[in-house]
Design an enzyme around this catalytic site. Structure first.
Site, mmCIF file in Angstrom:
data_model
loop_
_atom_site.group_PDB
_atom_site.id
_atom_site.type_symbol
_atom_site.label_atom_id
_atom_site.label_comp_id
_atom_site.label_asym_id
_atom_site.label_seq_id
_atom_site.Cartn_x
_atom_site.Cartn_y
_atom_site.Cartn_z
ATOM 1 N N CYS A 119 -27.399 6.935 29.841
ATOM 2 C CA CYS A 119 -28.480 7.902 29.637
ATOM 3 C C CYS A 119 -28.805 8.695 30.905
ATOM 4 C CB CYS A 119 -29.731 7.193 29.119
ATOM 5 S SG CYS A 119 -29.450 6.386 27.537
ATOM 6 N N HIS A 262 -35.919 11.590 30.618
ATOM 7 C CA HIS A 262 -35.048 11.066 29.559
ATOM 8 C C HIS A 262 -35.932 10.616 28.401
ATOM 9 C CE1 HIS A 262 -32.203 8.824 27.321
ATOM 10 N NE2 HIS A 262 -32.629 7.638 27.717
ATOM 11 N N ASN A 292 -33.613 8.713 20.928
ATOM 12 C CA ASN A 292 -32.904 8.691 22.208
ATOM 13 C C ASN A 292 -31.449 9.110 21.983
ATOM 14 O OD1 ASN A 292 -31.489 7.941 24.503
ATOM 15 N ND2 ASN A 292 -32.518 5.967 24.739
HETATM 16 C C1 LIG Z 1 -37.471 -1.697 21.882
HETATM 17 C C2 LIG Z 1 -38.993 -1.642 22.048
HETATM 18 C C3 LIG Z 1 -39.521 -0.452 21.291
HETATM 19 C C4 LIG Z 1 -39.560 -2.921 21.451
HETATM 20 O O1 LIG Z 1 -40.963 -2.901 21.602
HETATM 21 P P1 LIG Z 1 -41.732 -4.209 22.053
HETATM 22 O O2 LIG Z 1 -43.147 -3.892 22.036
HETATM 23 O O3 LIG Z 1 -41.100 -4.651 23.352
HETATM 24 O O4 LIG Z 1 -41.377 -5.187 20.873
HETATM 25 P P2 LIG Z 1 -40.721 -6.644 20.925
HETATM 26 O O5 LIG Z 1 -39.252 -6.523 21.215
HETATM 27 O O6 LIG Z 1 -41.566 -7.507 21.791
HETATM 28 O O7 LIG Z 1 -40.907 -7.077 19.451
HETATM 29 C C5 LIG Z 1 -42.189 -7.280 18.902
HETATM 30 C C6 LIG Z 1 -42.023 -7.708 17.466
HETATM 31 O O8 LIG Z 1 -41.553 -6.564 16.696
HETATM 32 C C7 LIG Z 1 -40.375 -6.933 15.984
HETATM 33 N N1 LIG Z 1 -39.519 -5.769 15.873
HETATM 34 C C8 LIG Z 1 -38.518 -5.376 16.688
HETATM 35 N N2 LIG Z 1 -37.993 -4.246 16.225
HETATM 36 C C9 LIG Z 1 -38.676 -3.906 15.113
HETATM 37 C C10 LIG Z 1 -38.592 -2.831 14.206
HETATM 38 N N3 LIG Z 1 -37.694 -1.851 14.342
HETATM 39 N N4 LIG Z 1 -39.485 -2.797 13.203
HETATM 40 C C11 LIG Z 1 -40.393 -3.758 13.025
HETATM 41 N N5 LIG Z 1 -40.506 -4.811 13.845
HETATM 42 C C12 LIG Z 1 -39.657 -4.876 14.887
HETATM 43 C C13 LIG Z 1 -39.759 -8.043 16.804
HETATM 44 O O9 LIG Z 1 -38.910 -8.839 16.005
HETATM 45 C C14 LIG Z 1 -40.976 -8.781 17.268
HETATM 46 O O10 LIG Z 1 -41.424 -9.618 16.224
HETATM 47 P P3 LIG Z 1 -42.014 -11.059 16.526
HETATM 48 O O11 LIG Z 1 -43.244 -10.803 17.379
HETATM 49 O O12 LIG Z 1 -42.302 -11.579 15.159
HETATM 50 O O13 LIG Z 1 -40.937 -11.778 17.256
HETATM 51 C C15 LIG Z 1 -39.382 -1.545 23.535
HETATM 52 O O14 LIG Z 1 -39.101 -2.767 24.193
HETATM 53 C C16 LIG Z 1 -38.670 -0.446 24.252
HETATM 54 O O15 LIG Z 1 -38.855 0.715 23.962
HETATM 55 N N6 LIG Z 1 -37.853 -0.796 25.270
HETATM 56 C C17 LIG Z 1 -37.081 0.187 25.986
HETATM 57 C C18 LIG Z 1 -35.855 0.495 25.178
HETATM 58 C C19 LIG Z 1 -35.147 1.711 25.673
HETATM 59 O O16 LIG Z 1 -35.750 2.699 26.008
HETATM 60 N N7 LIG Z 1 -33.801 1.644 25.673
HETATM 61 C C20 LIG Z 1 -32.977 2.710 26.042
HETATM 62 C C21 LIG Z 1 -33.057 2.987 27.503
HETATM 63 S S1 LIG Z 1 -32.027 4.287 27.946
#
Ligand SMILES: CC(C)(COP(=O)(O)OP(=O)(O)OC[C@H]1O[C@@H](n2cnc3c(N)ncnc32)[C@H](O)[C@@H]1OP(=O)(O)O)[C@@H](O)C(=O)NCCC(=O)NCCS
Length: 339
Positions: A119, A262, A292
């Site tokens: 990215c 980004h 993204n």
């Molecule tokens: C991926 C992201 C949105 C997840 O958000 P988060 O607040 O960290 O969520 P978590 O991973 O802690 O998950 C929380 C809960 O939501 C659930 N969950 C994950 N994806 C889900 C989805 N698409 N829909 C519904 N629930 C979801 C998980 O299973 C978890 O459930 P649990 O509490 O029962 O275990 C966040 O971590 C993020 O944006 N990270 C950066 C990713 C990124 O930018 N990547 C590319 C970089 S170039």
């Protein structure tokens, strides 16, 4: 002894273009495939919908469409282009897709090659292309960021599949007088020690060859991500690298016209803006429409902002990219537009 001082050229951003595939997949649509909801995706990421390539829509075509728009805006002839740098992690051909883009453009005088930095790829490619223009060895370059991560996500993994989309964006760069420089500063960083938090790795499949020797079959596993680690990485490193860039260029955050990050997560965009007390109206965001798109996010967003009249000639833009590698970078840009 008197040293010889070399006068370096400036770099002007004179054109932009973008392209996205035809299929639109909304959050609601994704709910038919994995257990998720529009509310969850919007609240955690800011994403509402994304464009996903159909099987016949390939990376070279997307990249070509964006690059040809940039050439038209710049008022160039394809034969004027001397360099095509294609930032992508998802080429049609592992040997490189940039030469295909060169052929499609009819840019017969250009050398064309791929650059991979996930990215961060567009910013890394922009800075790399700029070096050829600074020294005067080339005059016109196209920098393209294009990715089709839809081909490499696990569509049954709700933790990753909701985040990504496909797209391409391009800028046309011209060497110019030193006092008209549009790349006012940059910083690029890598840290392979933290690379495990976001990967698109080769499959680990060993096959016998002859006489007890073996080989590994080529192929890739879907994207693996530790979302929370990646979030923490971006929330920490992006403000730091931007702060370094602003200090290095003696720029006050209040003098920026736009923050162009980004497009990974709206919460990251908002947190970075708040850190520099930049009003949210100055934060460019099209995450809601595309998700993204990896190397494409920055030039795709820039092109939309230029074409809608938000970004005007002379505007000062602080940009930062971050992603797998881990890799991250920042650049201070002044948009010139076509003359
Ligand atoms: C991926 C992201 C949105 C997840 O958000 P988060 O607040 O960290 O969520 P978590 O991973 O802690 O998950 C929380 C809960 O939501 C659930 N969950 C994950 N994806 C889900 C989805 N698409 N829909 C519904 N629930 C979801 C998980 O299973 C978890 O459930 P649990 O509490 O029962 O275990 C966040 O971590 C993020 O944006 N990270 C950066 C990713 C990124 O930018 N990547 C590319 C970089 S170039």
């Amino acid at each position: 002894m008197v040293g010889t001082s070399i006068k370096l050229n400036g770099i002007a951003l004179v054109g932009s273009g973008s392209a996205t595939p035809s299929q639109e997949i909304s959050n609601e649509h994704l709910g038919d495939r994995v257990e998720t909801s529009d509310e969850w995706i919007r609240t955690r990421t800011g994403i509402g919908t994304r464009r996903i390539s159909a099987p016949q829509e390939n990376l070279s075509n997307l990249a070509h469409r964006s690059a040809s728009e940039a050439i038209v805006m710049a008022g160039w002839d394809p034969a004027d282009v001397e360099l095509i740098l294609l930032a992508t992690s998802t080429p049609d051909d592992l040997f490189g897709s940039a030469p295909q883009v060169q052929a499609l453009l009819g840019a017969t005088n250009a050398v064309a090659f791929d650059l991979t930095a996930a990215c961060s790829g567009f910013l890394f490619a922009l800075v790399s292309a700029a070096q050829f223009l600074r020294t005067g060895s080339m005059k016109r370059a196209l920098v393209i960021g294009a990715d089709q991560l839809s081909r490499w996500v696990d569509w049954d993994d709700r933790g990753t599949c909701v985040l990504f989309g496909d797209g391409a964006g391009a800028v046309a760069l011209e060497s110019t007088a030193p006092d008209q420089d549009g790349l006012l500063g940059f910083k690029l960083k890598s840290d392979g020690r933290r690379g495990d938090s976001l990967t698109l790795r080769q499959i680990d499949e060993h096959l016998p060859l002859v006489d007890g020797s073996s080989h590994q079959r080529g192929g890739f596993s879907p994207i693996q991500m530790n979302g929370q680690e990646v979030f923490k990485f971006a929330a920490r490193e992006v403000p730091m690298i931007l702060q370094n860039l602003l200090s290095q260029t003696a720029t006050d955050a209040a003098s920026l016209d736009w923050l162009l990050l980004h497009q990974a997560n709206q919460r990251i965009l908002d947190a970075v803006a708040d850190r520099f007390a930049i009003p949210h109206e100055k934060v460019l965001s099209n995450l809601a429409n595309y998700g993204n798109t990896s190397a494409a996010t920055i030039p795709l967003m820039l092109d939309e902002a230029v074409r809608s009249g938000l970004v005007q000639p002379g505007h000062l833009i602080a940009s930062s990219g971050f992603g797998a590698g881990l890799s991250w970078g920042a650049a201070l840009l002044r948009w010139q537009g076509p003359s």
